[in-house]
Design a protein around this motif. Structure first.
Motif, mmCIF file in Angstrom:
data_model
loop_
_atom_site.group_PDB
_atom_site.id
_atom_site.type_symbol
_atom_site.label_atom_id
_atom_site.label_comp_id
_atom_site.label_asym_id
_atom_site.label_seq_id
_atom_site.Cartn_x
_atom_site.Cartn_y
_atom_site.Cartn_z
ATOM 1 N N ARG A 44 15.692 76.231 93.904
ATOM 2 C CA ARG A 44 16.946 75.487 93.960
ATOM 3 C C ARG A 44 17.858 76.080 95.030
ATOM 4 N N ASN A 45 18.564 75.208 95.729
ATOM 5 C CA ASN A 45 19.600 75.732 96.624
ATOM 6 C C ASN A 45 20.747 74.764 96.871
ATOM 7 N N LEU A 46 20.724 73.644 96.197
ATOM 8 C CA LEU A 46 21.859 72.737 96.309
ATOM 9 C C LEU A 46 23.132 73.421 95.804
ATOM 10 N N ASP A 47 22.967 74.231 94.762
ATOM 11 C CA ASP A 47 24.118 74.940 94.199
ATOM 12 C C ASP A 47 24.708 75.927 95.200
ATOM 13 N N VAL A 48 23.827 76.538 96.025
ATOM 14 C CA VAL A 48 24.304 77.499 97.015
ATOM 15 C C VAL A 48 25.100 76.783 98.099
ATOM 16 N N VAL A 49 24.530 75.657 98.567
ATOM 17 C CA VAL A 49 25.203 74.880 99.602
ATOM 18 C C VAL A 49 26.559 74.359 99.101
ATOM 19 N N MET A 50 26.614 74.031 97.819
ATOM 20 C CA MET A 50 27.854 73.515 97.251
ATOM 21 C C MET A 50 28.812 74.649 96.841
ATOM 22 N N GLY A 51 28.317 75.865 96.865
ATOM 23 C CA GLY A 51 29.142 76.994 96.461
ATOM 24 C C GLY A 51 29.396 77.046 94.969
ATOM 25 N N LEU A 52 28.437 76.590 94.195
ATOM 26 C CA LEU A 52 28.647 76.507 92.748
ATOM 27 C C LEU A 52 27.675 77.393 91.971
ATOM 28 N N GLU A 53 26.973 78.248 92.676
ATOM 29 C CA GLU A 53 25.898 79.033 92.069
ATOM 30 C C GLU A 53 26.364 79.828 90.859
ATOM 31 N N ASN A 54 27.562 80.448 90.978
ATOM 32 C CA ASN A 54 28.016 81.332 89.906
ATOM 33 C C ASN A 54 28.562 80.585 88.693
ATOM 34 N N ARG A 55 28.569 79.262 88.754
ATOM 35 C CA ARG A 55 29.085 78.504 87.610
ATOM 36 C C ARG A 55 27.961 77.926 86.740
ATOM 37 N N ILE A 56 26.724 78.156 87.156
ATOM 38 C CA ILE A 56 25.599 77.554 86.432
ATOM 39 C C ILE A 56 25.387 78.248 85.090
ATOM 40 N N ILE A 57 25.267 77.453 84.036
ATOM 41 C CA ILE A 57 24.964 78.018 82.720
ATOM 42 C C ILE A 57 23.607 77.491 82.244
ATOM 43 N N TYR A 58 23.462 76.169 82.237
ATOM 44 C CA TYR A 58 22.180 75.560 81.892
ATOM 45 C C TYR A 58 21.639 74.820 83.125
ATOM 46 N N ASP A 59 20.383 74.444 83.068
ATOM 47 C CA ASP A 59 19.816 73.704 84.205
ATOM 48 C C ASP A 59 19.013 72.497 83.718
ATOM 49 N N LEU A 60 18.381 71.818 84.671
ATOM 50 C CA LEU A 60 17.651 70.589 84.391
ATOM 51 C C LEU A 60 16.543 70.777 83.358
ATOM 52 N N ILE A 61 15.855 71.924 83.440
ATOM 53 C CA ILE A 61 14.763 72.194 82.498
ATOM 54 C C ILE A 61 15.305 72.362 81.078
ATOM 55 N N ASP A 62 16.467 73.042 80.974
ATOM 56 C CA ASP A 62 17.088 73.209 79.656
ATOM 57 C C ASP A 62 17.389 71.844 79.039
ATOM 58 N N VAL A 63 17.866 70.917 79.875
ATOM 59 C CA VAL A 63 18.162 69.569 79.382
ATOM 60 C C VAL A 63 16.870 68.865 78.975
ATOM 61 N N ALA A 64 15.863 68.965 79.847
ATOM 62 C CA ALA A 64 14.596 68.283 79.581
ATOM 63 C C ALA A 64 13.949 68.800 78.295
ATOM 64 N N GLU A 65 14.083 70.086 78.056
ATOM 65 C CA GLU A 65 13.442 70.674 76.877
ATOM 66 C C GLU A 65 14.367 70.730 75.669
ATOM 67 N N GLY A 66 15.549 70.144 75.809
ATOM 68 C CA GLY A 66 16.441 69.985 74.668
ATOM 69 C C GLY A 66 17.173 71.244 74.234
ATOM 70 N N ARG A 67 17.277 72.220 75.132
ATOM 71 C CA ARG A 67 18.023 73.431 74.768
ATOM 72 C C ARG A 67 19.531 73.228 74.866
#
Lengths: 264, 220
Positions: A44-67
């Motif tokens: 992943r690097n869209l978050d880096v380009v957007m400058g939002l890397e340090n705000r990530i808590i969950y990700d797409l896989i967490d959503v897909a797997e229902g966490r």
């Protein structure tokens, strides 16, 4: 119900992520509610380009797997209230999620957002299939190089045989002086081979690199020619008729006029 | 020699009967005569133990339905067991050497358009794309990818394109990379052919010299 647009290219390094970030931000700038989705799982690097890397808590896989719920995973942009990002996981790979799961997530996002911009990984394997599964439209990014055009052609062929019928083209990183001297492919030549609608051309601009490194999309900087190009693309996505940017900077009056128009 | 409308000949062979069906007369006449012979004139011979039957249609081209209507008549006789039907392989339209199929679209990088026979393609073949035919290839568009004519070894096959700038050309077993001097040619429609096993390029108007079997327009 919003619209999902996948940004893809086949070849790596032509500017998919930069384009996704900038188009998304430009659409938000125009007052639209936008969600950016990074499907490049494992890289992943869209978050880096957007400058939002340090705000990530969950990700797409967490959503897909229902966490977590989808809303919990969305990262709100620091500049716009109506701009969100769904980050990819960095620890898994492309096989950690199925096309069906991504499709459901995109469908869910389309309910709340006017535009869902999907950043596709390079290649034509599972990651690509995941990325296009939920998309209504596609933007193919290429650079004026034979290798990139060849891969774009392959991608267009795959898109056309999928549910996405008429992909749009962005020619990225054009250097006017090199085109003029014949060292770079001309846009006409690219269009002749690919034969799809051109939705924008983006000049090569150092400010793009600078912006990506500082986590601030180029499109925020009105002095950059690339920024204006991205804003024009966003307006074309909204259905406006915006003339193509002139590459030759010497036509000062015209460029200024364009600039004025582009910022409109 | 007696000239009478005998379209159905029944011959006896060692282990059965052969029905020779005339291939010149109308199908209706043939069916009628066949039915008449089975039900009236030859009724006696054709009843009794099970007999194997070979049906020979000569050069007559029949559709599946028509074939069935012939066989149905034979099947009405419970003792006739159809062993084989001899007919021309396929309809003349499918004769790959004579017909020309038209297709359109774009053959993009990574895609392969494979065709049995001759092909007229309206559109472009992009670099990385392949068009392959057992016969001739005519492209109304740009050929920038690979074209292979005469796939199964037909050295007479030609490749023509409005804009001939291929990455590679193949005719039968011969492979050719476009020589550099191709690049600065005048842009007229051209075709590639084999001459003494070597790939050659010429203007489309000269195609008749290579392919005298084409129907030539000669004017008045």
């Amino acid at each position: 119900m919003g619209e999902a647009i996948v940004v893809t290219s086949g070849k790596g390094g032509v500017g998919k992520t930069t384009t996704s970030a900038n188009i998304g931000t430009a659409l938000a700038l125009l007052g639209k509610k936008v969600c950016l989705v990074d499907t490049d799982i494992g890289l992943r690097n869209l978050d880096v380009v957007m400058g939002l890397e340090n705000r990530i808590i969950y990700d797409l896989i967490d959503v897909a797997e229902g966490r977590c719920r989808l809303n919990q995973a969305l990262v709100k942009d620091k500049r716009f209230d109506e701009l969100y990002m769904l980050p990819a996981a960095q620890t898994k790979d492309k096989h950690a999620v199925t096309a069906e799961q991504v499709k459901d997530i995109i469908l869910e996002l389309k309910k709340d957002h006017e535009y869902v911009i999907i950043d596709c990984p390079a290649g034509i394997e599972q990651g690509f299939k995941n990325a296009i599964a939920g998309a209504d439209q596609a933007i193919v990014v290429t650079t004026p190089e034979h290798a990139a055009v060849r891969d774009a052609d392959r991608i267009i062929g795959l898109l056309e045989s999928s549910h996405i019928s008429s992909p749009k083209l962005i020619v990225n990183r054009i250097r006017a002086n090199m085109v003029k001297s014949g060292d770079m492919l001309e846009i006409e030549d690219i269009l002749q081979v690919l034969n799809i609608d051109l939705i924008g051309i983006v000049p090569d601009d150092e400010s793009v690199i600078k912006a990506a490194n500082s986590g601030e999309p180029t499109v925020m900087n009105p002095d950059s020619r690339a920024a204006i190009a991205y804003r024009n693309i966003a307006r074309r996505i909204l259905g406006d008729t915006v003339p193509l940017m002139l590459l030759d900077q010497k036509k000062g009056m015209f460029t200024r006029f364009k600039k004025f128009f582009g910022m409109g | 020699m007696t000239v009478k409308p005998n379209h159905v000949t029944i011959k006896g062979i060692k282990d059965g009967l052969v029905f020779l069906l005339d291939d010149k007369c109308e199908l209706g006449t043939l069916l009628e005569e066949l039915r008449y012979k089975l039900e009236h004139s030859h009724q006696n011979i054709l009843t009794g133990p099970i007999i194997h039957v070979d049906v020979k249609l000569g050069t007559r081209i029949v559709s599946d339905d028509q074939k069935e209507s012939i066989l149905d008549i034979l099947r009405q006789k419970g003792n006739l067991l159809i062993r084989s039907v001899e007919m021309p392989d396929s309809e003349p339209a499918a004769d790959p050497l004579k017909s020309l199929t038209t297709m359109c679209g774009i053959v993009r990088s990574g895609q392969v358009l494979h065709h049995e026979g001759n092909l007229m393609f309206l559109g472009d073949v992009n670099p990385g794309g392949t068009i392959a035919c057992t016969g001739d290839i005519f492209i109304l568009g740009s050929l920038r990818g690979m074209a292979h004519a005469g796939l199964e070894g037909n050295e007479e096959a030609v490749i023509a394109a409005s804009y001939l700038a291929p990455t590679q050309l193949r005719i039968a077993e011969v492979i050719s990379r476009p020589p550099d001097e191709w690049e600065n040619r005048e842009t007229s429609m051209e075709f590639a052919f084999l001459s003494d096993g070597k790939m050659q390029i010429d203007k489309i108007s000269n195609i008749l010299r290579m392919r005298p079997d084409f129907i030539a327009f000669k004017g008045v």
